[in-house]
Write an enzyme that holds these catalytic residues in place. Structure first.
Site, PDB file in Angstrom:
ATOM      1  N   CYS A  94      82.840  46.223  44.014  1.00  0.00           N
ATOM      2  CA  CYS A  94      83.418  44.885  43.888  1.00  0.00           C
ATOM      3  C   CYS A  94      82.372  43.825  44.199  1.00  0.00           C
ATOM      4  O   CYS A  94      81.424  44.054  44.939  1.00  0.00           O
ATOM      5  CB  CYS A  94      84.654  44.729  44.766  1.00  0.00           C
ATOM      6  SG  CYS A  94      84.330  44.404  46.481  1.00  0.00           S
ATOM      7  N   CYS A  95      82.584  42.676  43.574  1.00  0.00           N
ATOM      8  CA  CYS A  95      81.762  41.490  43.812  1.00  0.00           C
ATOM      9  C   CYS A  95      82.715  40.306  43.740  1.00  0.00           C
ATOM     10  O   CYS A  95      83.918  40.458  43.935  1.00  0.00           O
ATOM     11  CB  CYS A  95      80.628  41.406  42.803  1.00  0.00           C
ATOM     12  SG  CYS A  95      81.159  41.183  41.099  1.00  0.00           S
ATOM     13  N   ALA A  96      82.228  39.143  43.447  1.00  0.00           N
ATOM     14  CA  ALA A  96      83.091  37.960  43.405  1.00  0.00           C
ATOM     15  C   ALA A  96      84.041  37.986  42.213  1.00  0.00           C
ATOM     16  O   ALA A  96      85.236  37.750  42.350  1.00  0.00           O
ATOM     17  CB  ALA A  96      82.249  36.690  43.385  1.00  0.00           C
TER      18      ALA A  96
END
Length: 138
Positions: A94-96
């Site tokens: 996951c990231c932004a």
């Protein structure tokens, strides 16, 4: 019929949005590597998936998925040995918003990781879905 003549713009909007939803459904049906927040939660609970947050430290500190491991994308090459122990486990990246984690997933697949998933929409979708956020360091 009279309703459609007077409200043609609403009918056009309904057709356009229905078409857009259909295209999205068809496009995402074949890609099992993209997980919604609910699908990610199920994978975490059922298969002890590891969450790997690839954002930079400042973003991670503002809030992350509980128990997420933090390895920024910029440190992937340097910390590759650290990730080897997770090769057989499902990894949810996951990231932004999902872009950096998609890139990280490609790197991991190239390195031989089989069970790599991307959190579709990243932390934005996770929060929007009402899922828990932690600010603890891990």
């Amino acid at each position: 019929m009279e309703f459609l003549q007077h409200n043609w713009y609403w009918a056009a909007l309904a057709v356009a949005s229905g078409g857009w939803l259909s295209v999205e459904l068809i496009r995402s049906r074949g890609d099992t590597s993209q997980l919604s927040p609910v699908q990610a939660t199920l994978l975490i609970n059922r298969e002890d998936a590891i969450i790997l947050d690839v954002r930079e430290q400042g973003d991670y500190a503002k809030g992350h998925i509980p128990n997420a491991r933090h390895i920024p994308l910029s440190e992937f090459a340097r910390r590759s040995a650290e990730m080897e122990k997770w090769k057989g486990q499902p990894l949810i990246l996951c990231c932004a918003s999902g872009g950096r984690s998609e890139s990280a997933g490609a790197q991991l697949r190239k390195a031989g990781f089989d069970k790599v998933y991307n959190l579709r929409g990243g932390m934005m979708e996770w929060e929007k879905a009402g899922q828990p956020i932690s600010r603890k360091k891990k």
